[in-house]
Scaffold this motif. Structure first.
Motif, short mmCIF file in Angstrom:
data_model
loop_
_atom_site.label_atom_id
_atom_site.label_comp_id
_atom_site.label_asym_id
_atom_site.label_seq_id
_atom_site.Cartn_x
_atom_site.Cartn_y
_atom_site.Cartn_z
N LEU A 1 3.41 5.06 -8.89
CA LEU A 1 4.72 5.40 -8.35
C LEU A 1 5.26 6.58 -9.11
CD1 LEU A 1 6.98 4.40 -10.62
CD2 LEU A 1 6.58 2.19 -9.61
N ALA A 2 6.32 7.15 -8.57
CA ALA A 2 7.05 8.21 -9.26
C ALA A 2 8.53 7.89 -9.17
CB ALA A 2 6.76 9.57 -8.62
N GLU A 3 9.28 8.31 -10.19
CA GLU A 3 10.72 8.09 -10.21
C GLU A 3 11.41 9.37 -10.64
OE1 GLU A 3 10.40 4.79 -12.73
OE2 GLU A 3 10.08 5.97 -14.54
N ILE A 4 12.53 9.64 -10.01
CA ILE A 4 13.34 10.82 -10.31
C ILE A 4 14.69 10.30 -10.79
CG2 ILE A 4 14.31 12.97 -9.41
CD1 ILE A 4 12.17 12.76 -7.15
N ALA A 5 15.00 10.53 -12.06
CA ALA A 5 16.14 9.86 -12.69
C ALA A 5 17.24 10.84 -13.09
CB ALA A 5 15.68 9.09 -13.92
N GLY B 1 0.78 -1.23 0.00
CA GLY B 1 0.00 0.00 0.00
C GLY B 1 0.81 1.27 0.00
N HIS B 2 2.12 1.18 -0.14
CA HIS B 2 2.96 2.37 -0.15
C HIS B 2 2.93 3.07 -1.51
CE1 HIS B 2 4.66 1.44 3.75
NE2 HIS B 2 5.04 0.25 3.33
N LEU B 3 3.26 4.36 -1.51
CA LEU B 3 3.56 5.09 -2.74
C LEU B 3 5.08 5.09 -2.88
CD1 LEU B 3 2.95 6.91 -5.19
CD2 LEU B 3 3.14 8.87 -3.63
N PRO B 4 5.64 4.31 -3.79
CA PRO B 4 7.08 4.34 -3.97
C PRO B 4 7.53 5.60 -4.71
CG PRO B 4 6.12 2.25 -4.73
CD PRO B 4 5.00 3.23 -4.56
N ILE B 5 8.55 6.26 -4.17
CA ILE B 5 9.24 7.33 -4.89
C ILE B 5 10.66 6.83 -5.10
CG2 ILE B 5 10.04 9.71 -4.86
CD1 ILE B 5 7.69 10.47 -3.16
N LEU B 6 11.00 6.57 -6.35
CA LEU B 6 12.27 5.97 -6.69
C LEU B 6 13.30 7.05 -7.00
CD1 LEU B 6 10.18 3.68 -6.97
CD2 LEU B 6 11.59 2.74 -8.78
N LEU B 7 14.51 6.86 -6.48
CA LEU B 7 15.57 7.84 -6.63
C LEU B 7 16.69 7.23 -7.47
CD1 LEU B 7 15.77 8.87 -2.84
CD2 LEU B 7 14.24 9.80 -4.61
N VAL C 1 -6.10 7.32 -18.85
CA VAL C 1 -5.23 6.52 -17.99
C VAL C 1 -5.92 6.27 -16.65
CG1 VAL C 1 -3.01 6.50 -16.76
CG2 VAL C 1 -3.13 7.37 -19.10
N LYS C 2 -5.78 5.05 -16.13
CA LYS C 2 -6.29 4.72 -14.81
C LYS C 2 -5.16 4.51 -13.79
CE LYS C 2 -10.31 2.28 -16.73
NZ LYS C 2 -10.98 0.94 -16.84
N LEU C 3 -3.99 4.11 -14.27
CA LEU C 3 -2.86 3.80 -13.41
C LEU C 3 -1.63 4.45 -14.02
CD1 LEU C 3 -2.08 2.03 -10.88
CD2 LEU C 3 -1.35 0.29 -12.53
N LEU C 4 -1.00 5.36 -13.28
CA LEU C 4 0.04 6.22 -13.85
C LEU C 4 1.42 5.92 -13.27
CD1 LEU C 4 0.63 8.69 -15.72
CD2 LEU C 4 0.39 10.11 -13.67
N GLN C 5 2.39 5.75 -14.16
CA GLN C 5 3.80 5.78 -13.79
C GLN C 5 4.31 7.17 -14.14
OE1 GLN C 5 6.20 2.59 -15.38
NE2 GLN C 5 8.13 3.66 -15.06
N LEU C 6 4.69 7.93 -13.12
CA LEU C 6 5.20 9.29 -13.31
C LEU C 6 6.72 9.23 -13.31
CD1 LEU C 6 4.86 12.36 -13.49
CD2 LEU C 6 4.69 12.40 -10.99
N SER C 7 7.31 9.63 -14.41
CA SER C 7 8.75 9.54 -14.58
C SER C 7 9.30 10.95 -14.80
CB SER C 7 9.09 8.64 -15.77
OG SER C 7 10.43 8.22 -15.74
N ILE C 8 10.34 11.30 -14.06
CA ILE C 8 10.91 12.64 -14.16
C ILE C 8 12.41 12.50 -14.36
CG2 ILE C 8 11.32 14.84 -13.00
CD1 ILE C 8 8.71 14.21 -11.37
#
Length: 341
Positions: free
Chosen positions: A295-299, A118-124, A240-247
């Motif tokens: 989830l969101a990722e910061i790349a 149930g977490h919101l992952p923020i990937l670094l 969209v119903k399920l979003l992968q946010l990529s930055i």
């Protein structure tokens, strides 16, 4: 697999302490917790300490140190949350030498476990090859929702190149996602905000056309176009119903994000970038929001070529904005305005 006992790197999580100001003067380093089984759902920070994809892509080494640098800058962020939704550190996935595929598979497993909890992952990150690992986690944990899956990517590059010799790199992640969805006979919904004609070859644009990719070019990203820009984003998110946010941090100009493998000569002005990011996040906030932010990722944070921690500090602020709707839902967002006076 999810690690139930992650040790926090206290060298990263240290910062200012305003003891005289009491409990309302806390900062992230005073509230972050190591990941434990049974934590209430919250925000989980997960690092991808990997240079392999960038190096395969003929880029500059150093992105493996990105997660630690972002944590150091996040340590002093003001805490506006409560005990209801924790901020947890899920540690790092590290890449052993050139074993990128193994690292991405491990990242996918760790992401899937966080999503199931149930977490919101923020990937670094780490290179933008992080996105292929992220997708693997979403596909494992949310396979029944992939018919509504989409990815919104702030980036100067499409990252749609075909993996040379079948070996992925930091420029192939979204092509790999498109192929994986095609095997499932599911749609590839992809919006790239900031795509630069100077940074993408005609061959890459051909691939984008063939795959039905949508994009907003960097030359369009100016304040007078704000209503048009948010309208284009909304039209995409409505599908969209399920979003992968990529930055990708190279979506912003080198003047504010020098610490990346491929600094942008133009990029998205930071005030406009944050306004557009805020617009996306407001669409995903609250119970029953659509789309749901998976989830969101910061790349592409590369401290080896950064100046005075500018890029890692920017990445930390981006993480703050993404996390706030989970750990501080009472901290209302200001409705986005039009162009500034």
């Amino acid at each position: 697999m999810e690690r139930c006992n992650v040790d926090i790197d206290r060298q990263s999580w240290t910062g200012r302490v305003d003891a005289a100001e009491g409990e309302r003067a806390l900062r992230w380093h005073q509230r972050v917790q190591p990941l434990r089984a049974g934590h209430a759902p919250g925000v989980a920070l997960l690092g991808f300490a990997c240079d392999a994809g960038v190096m395969r892509n003929q880029g500059k080494a150093g992105a493996a140190a990105g997660p630690a640098a972002i944590r150091r800058m996040a340590a002093n962020l003001a805490w506006h949350g409560s005990d209801a939704a924790p901020l947890v550190d899920a540690g790092d996935v590290s890449c052993n030498g050139d074993e990128l595929e193994d690292a991405q598979a491990e990242l996918g497993g760790r992401v899937a476990a966080l999503l199931r909890a149930g977490h919101l992952p923020i990937l670094l990150g780490g290179g933008h090859d992080i996105a292929w690992g992220s997708y693997q986690g979403i596909a494992a944990a949310c396979s029944d929702a992939l018919d509504g899956y989409g990815v919104l990517n702030f980036d100067a590059h499409f990252d749609l190149r075909r993996p040379p010799g079948g070996r992925g790199n930091s420029g192939t992640a979204f092509f790999q996602i498109a192929e994986a969805l095609a095997v499932r006979r599911q749609a590839f919904r992809y919006l790239c905000i900031g795509a630069s004609a100077a940074a993408n070859t005609r061959a890459v644009f051909d691939t984008a056309h063939r795959l039905g990719v949508q994009w907003i070019g960097d030359s369009e990203l100016i304040w007078p176009n704000f209503a048009q820009l948010t309208g284009s984003i909304d039209a995409f998110l409505d599908r969209v119903k399920l979003l992968q946010l990529s930055i990708c941090l190279d979506a912003l100009p080198a003047s504010v994000a020098p610490g990346v493998s491929a600094p942008a000569a133009r990029g998205i002005a930071p005030d406009l970038f944050f306004a557009l990011l805020d617009h996306v996040l407001r669409r995903c906030a609250g119970p029953g929001a659509r789309p749901r932010l998976a989830l969101a990722e910061i790349a592409e944070c590369n401290p080896a070529v950064d100046r005075e921690d500018m890029t890692s500090r920017l990445a930390a602020r981006i993480g703050f904005e993404i996390a706030r709707d989970v750990i501080a839902p009472g901290m209302a967002r200001t409705p986005a305005a039009g162009a500034p006076c």
